[in-house]
Scaffold this active site. Structure first.
Site, mmCIF file in Angstrom:
data_model
loop_
_atom_site.group_PDB
_atom_site.id
_atom_site.type_symbol
_atom_site.label_atom_id
_atom_site.label_comp_id
_atom_site.label_asym_id
_atom_site.label_seq_id
_atom_site.Cartn_x
_atom_site.Cartn_y
_atom_site.Cartn_z
ATOM 1 N N ARG A 1 0.693 -1.174 0.168
ATOM 2 C CA ARG A 1 0.020 0.053 0.184
ATOM 3 C C ARG A 1 0.799 1.249 -0.125
ATOM 4 O O ARG A 1 0.500 2.124 0.513
ATOM 5 C CB ARG A 1 -0.966 -0.043 1.069
ATOM 6 C CG ARG A 1 -1.925 -0.969 1.408
ATOM 7 C CD ARG A 1 -2.916 -1.022 0.165
ATOM 8 N NE ARG A 1 -3.949 -1.742 0.413
ATOM 9 C CZ ARG A 1 -4.294 -3.130 -0.086
ATOM 10 N NH1 ARG A 1 -2.982 -3.511 -0.546
ATOM 11 N NH2 ARG A 1 -5.199 -3.764 0.180
ATOM 12 N N SER B 1 -10.380 -0.537 3.133
ATOM 13 C CA SER B 1 -9.703 -0.760 4.741
ATOM 14 C C SER B 1 -9.181 0.651 5.058
ATOM 15 O O SER B 1 -8.690 1.302 4.427
ATOM 16 C CB SER B 1 -8.616 -1.588 4.355
ATOM 17 O OG SER B 1 -8.902 -3.003 3.808
ATOM 18 N N GLU C 1 -5.001 3.997 6.298
ATOM 19 C CA GLU C 1 -4.399 3.952 4.715
ATOM 20 C C GLU C 1 -5.050 5.261 3.983
ATOM 21 O O GLU C 1 -4.178 5.529 3.210
ATOM 22 C CB GLU C 1 -5.125 2.685 4.144
ATOM 23 C CG GLU C 1 -4.333 1.742 3.876
ATOM 24 C CD GLU C 1 -5.252 0.918 2.608
ATOM 25 O OE1 GLU C 1 -5.153 1.404 1.229
ATOM 26 O OE2 GLU C 1 -5.935 -0.264 2.737
#
Ligand code: EPU
Length: 354
Positions: free
Chosen positions: A164, A248, A350
């Site tokens: 990520r 997420s 995130e």
């Protein structure tokens, strides 16, 4: 070039948080950005690049000039010995692009079906799902420098992909490995993917294995994998068109084997995966769930009932206002605190918080 003023951003972010952009320009081709940069009234303003709005939390009105990327187009650019090289404009919807590649007979992206957002945003956080990450299928991208307007091309190594993570998430001038950070400095124009001519399904992920066993189909086609991924996601992740969310909310943390042993001693059920380098990845959803957060709320911001890693906006449908970015961040911080107090791990969000 049209500079739109006081634009509602609620339809442009998947959390459906109410906020406005003071000014917004739609970028449909390189010339649109060049026009912005050539405009003496705009050239020195701060800018924010907005794709599908699927990975942002808006905590107020957005003051930087919003560049809404709407660059379209998808085509086969080359066929090599081993790959189809397929290109898409940054403004293309990611899921539609994945479905289109399959329909053309170029499999390889099926595990990443239904990820919300645009093609242009996909390299920024190196999206991934069910055992495949963008970097596994990435060939190169073209981007424009937000100061000079120059177009440049980056290969996978130059994008510095991580979990990520990429060069687009780091500011320049930080640690040596971040020296070339491009955060806030570039607009991705188009992305090219290398899709394998000899395709093999990637099925190692537990949810997919279960699906395959259930359907008694040991040699699935790419379309079958695509359908399974869509079914799995629809069963456990909220559809942003119905319940606002940004996927997420935290990354899955990586810990040392010693730290993991300590956590297992405290709770043997902790979901963890050993990585090739000896480190251990923990399921953040499980950590949050085991702190009792699943289904809880702060104001109109909540923890999704079926997946504790996903924070949702409970209100947008009913009163048109819904959760504020402040409520989402208050909930996120409360979750971070309780996971830290119980497991000694600080979860890292995130999405980009604006
Ligand atoms: N779990 C719980 N309780 C929960 C949620 C999860 O116990 O409330 C457990 C599950 O039972 C499972 C484990 O945690 O054993 C992992 O859960 P899951 O398979 O749902 O995957 P994840 O690690 O939570 C990651 C990605 C998702 C991606 C899936 C599938 C991150 C931060 N998230 O989630 O990506 O779709 O794997 O590959 O890496 C996203 O980034 O927005 C995203 C949705």
């Amino acid at each position: 070039m049209l500079v739109e003023k006081n634009i509602p951003l609620q339809p442009l972010n998947t959390f459906h948080i109410v906020a406005r952009a003071q000014s917004l320009v739609r970028i449909r081709c390189e010339a649109d950005l060049l026009a912005v940069l050539a405009d003496p009234q705009l050239a020195d303003t701060r800018m924010f690049v907005l794709g599908g709005g699927s990975n942002i939390v808006l905590t107020g009105d957005v003051k930087p000039l919003v560049l809404k990327v709407e660059i379209a187009g998808r085509r086969l650019v080359q066929t090599t010995d081993r790959h189809f090289i397929v290109e898409a404009g940054a403004g293309e919807n990611w899921h539609d692009f994945v479905a289109w590649t399959l329909a053309q007979g170029w499999p390889g992206l099926e595990n990443m079906a239904l990820i919300p957002g645009t093609v242009g945003a996909s390299p920024v956080q190196n999206v991934g799902a069910y055992g495949v990450e963008l970097q596994d299928r990435f060939e190169s991208l073209d981007a424009m420098d937000l100061q000079s307007g120059e177009v440049f091309t980056l290969n996978a190594a130059q994008c510095a992909f991580g979990y990520r993570d990429s060069v687009f998430k780091h500011s320049s001038g930080g640690a040596p490995h971040q020296a070339l950070g491009l955060k806030g400095r570039a607009l991705i124009v188009r992305v090219r993917f290398a899709l394998p001519k000899v395709w093999k399904p990637v099925l190692g992920y537990a949810d997919l294995e279960k699906k395959m066993a259930g359907e008694q189909c040991p040699t699935p086609t790419a379309q079958q994998v695509f359908d399974w991924v869509c079914a799995i996601r629809r069963a456990k992740l909220p559809d942003p068109a119905v319940i606002g969310n940004a996927g997420s909310f935290f990354k899955n943390p990586t810990v040392s084997p010693e730290q993991c042993a300590d956590i297992i001693a405290r709770d043997p059920k902790v979901v963890h995966y050993r990585l090739a380098d000896g480190a251990v990845k923990l399921a953040a959803g499980w950590l949050i769930d085991s702190c009792g957060w699943r289904g809880k709320s702060v104001g109109q911001a909540g923890v999704y009932e079926k997946q504790a890693l996903v924070l949702v906006n409970r209100g947008a449908g009913s009163n048109g206002l819904g959760a504020t970015g402040g409520e989402v961040m208050t909930l996120a911080r409360a979750i971070q605190t309780s996971v830290y107090e119980r497991f000694g791990i600080m979860l890292e969000p995130e999405p980009v918080v604006l």
